[in-house]
Design a protein around this motif. Structure first.
Motif, PDB file in Angstrom:
ATOM      1  N   CYS A 154      -5.428  18.684  22.260  1.00  0.00           N
ATOM      2  CA  CYS A 154      -5.784  17.111  21.963  1.00  0.00           C
ATOM      3  C   CYS A 154      -5.410  16.282  20.810  1.00  0.00           C
ATOM      4  O   CYS A 154      -4.954  14.475  21.171  1.00  0.00           O
ATOM      5  CB  CYS A 154      -7.509  16.633  22.181  1.00  0.00           C
ATOM      6  N   GLU A 191      -2.007  15.336  21.622  1.00  0.00           N
ATOM      7  CA  GLU A 191      -1.461  14.100  23.057  1.00  0.00           C
ATOM      8  C   GLU A 191      -2.125  13.104  22.331  1.00  0.00           C
ATOM      9  O   GLU A 191      -2.145  11.965  23.000  1.00  0.00           O
ATOM     10  CB  GLU A 191      -2.227  14.436  23.998  1.00  0.00           C
ATOM     11  N   THR A 229      -5.918  22.920  31.342  1.00  0.00           N
ATOM     12  CA  THR A 229      -5.847  21.154  30.376  1.00  0.00           C
ATOM     13  C   THR A 229      -6.248  20.246  31.563  1.00  0.00           C
ATOM     14  O   THR A 229      -6.612  19.455  31.003  1.00  0.00           O
ATOM     15  CB  THR A 229      -4.460  21.297  31.889  1.00  0.00           C
ATOM     16  N   GLU A 230      -7.080  20.997  32.506  1.00  0.00           N
ATOM     17  CA  GLU A 230      -8.406  19.997  32.789  1.00  0.00           C
ATOM     18  C   GLU A 230      -9.333  19.758  31.549  1.00  0.00           C
ATOM     19  O   GLU A 230      -9.749  18.545  31.422  1.00  0.00           O
ATOM     20  CB  GLU A 230      -8.721  20.627  34.093  1.00  0.00           C
ATOM     21  N   GLU A 284      -7.668  17.428  29.431  1.00  0.00           N
ATOM     22  CA  GLU A 284      -8.114  15.989  29.901  1.00  0.00           C
ATOM     23  C   GLU A 284      -9.556  15.507  29.854  1.00  0.00           C
ATOM     24  O   GLU A 284      -9.371  13.835  29.655  1.00  0.00           O
ATOM     25  CB  GLU A 284      -7.016  16.153  30.821  1.00  0.00           C
ATOM     26  N   LYS A 287      -9.817  14.422  25.807  1.00  0.00           N
ATOM     27  CA  LYS A 287      -9.518  12.786  25.851  1.00  0.00           C
ATOM     28  C   LYS A 287      -9.855  11.929  26.454  1.00  0.00           C
ATOM     29  O   LYS A 287     -10.270  10.808  26.419  1.00  0.00           O
ATOM     30  CB  LYS A 287      -7.865  13.031  26.166  1.00  0.00           C
ATOM     31  N   CYS A 288     -10.288  11.409  28.115  1.00  0.00           N
ATOM     32  CA  CYS A 288     -10.720  10.562  29.110  1.00  0.00           C
ATOM     33  C   CYS A 288     -12.127  10.453  28.040  1.00  0.00           C
ATOM     34  O   CYS A 288     -12.473   8.993  27.263  1.00  0.00           O
ATOM     35  CB  CYS A 288     -11.157  11.438  29.616  1.00  0.00           C
TER      36      CYS A 288
END
Ligand code: S3P
Length: 181
Positions: A24, A27, A160-161, A164, A167-168
């Motif tokens: 995280c 990214e 990965t999920e 994501e 981060k969201c």
């Protein structure tokens, strides 16, 4: 204090805080920090050595100091040790500058991921690992839930999920959460 809010990962040992946190940070363009690593660096000893030489109470006070230092800065993803929520002072400090996301892993996943348990003193004792994890998790679940701004159930999700979704949640909620504190 200027800067972007911290993204703070809380959760039980083996819930993926460090791996997810590193990704995280990369990214999102934030620095990565880990409270256990800071404790180890400052002590010049591993967590296992600190527990063995000085005991858990001493570790918790070192952890409090490290958390205080980290929470005094922004622009970071902070991965915390699994017991960080046991001290209210830690939660208060972390909430002042960051969004707390609880990675809620299943006992099965935790047992699998902590199977080489030697560097985790609280799981290194005798006994069935599953019972040990269940018992500690049972004692802590309410504390994790109370501390968290966001609860993410990770069962059935790959890394990965999880990254994501974390981060969201951060991008959607961090600014508003901090503004209302
Ligand atoms: C602990 C979790 C560990 C470490 C120490 C105590 C706990 O961190 O801080 O062994 O009380 O749950 P991880 O969650 O990174 O394994």
């Amino acid at each position: 204090m200027t800067g972007r809010p911290n993204l703070v990962l809380i959760g039980f040992m083996g819930s993926g805080k460090t791996t997810v946190g590193r990704r995280c940070a990369q990214e999102l363009g934030l620095r990565f920090a880990d409270s256990d690593s800071l404790v180890e660096r400052k002590a010049g000893r591993t967590i296992a050595e600190i527990f063995a030489e000085y005991g858990e109470t001493d570790f918790r006070s070192r952890e409090r100091e490290a958390v205080g230092e980290l929470a005094a800065q922004k622009d970071q993803v902070i991965s915390t040790g699994g017991g960080v929520v046991l001290q209210e002072e830690n939660v208060t400090a972390l909430r002042a500058t960051g969004l707390l996301i609880f990675l809620n892993a299943s006992p099965e996943d935790i047992v699998e991921r902590t199977s080489g348990r030697s560097h985790r003193p609280l799981l290194a004792g005798a006994g069935n690992p599953f019972d040990c994890v269940r018992e500690l998790l049972g004692q802590r679940m309410e504390i994790y839930l109370a501390a968290a701004d966001v609860v993410l159930d990770t069962a059935g999700l790959d890394r990965t999920e999880v990254v994501e979704r974390v981060k969201c949640a951060y991008l959607r909620q961090a600014d508003t959460a901090l503004a209302s504190r």
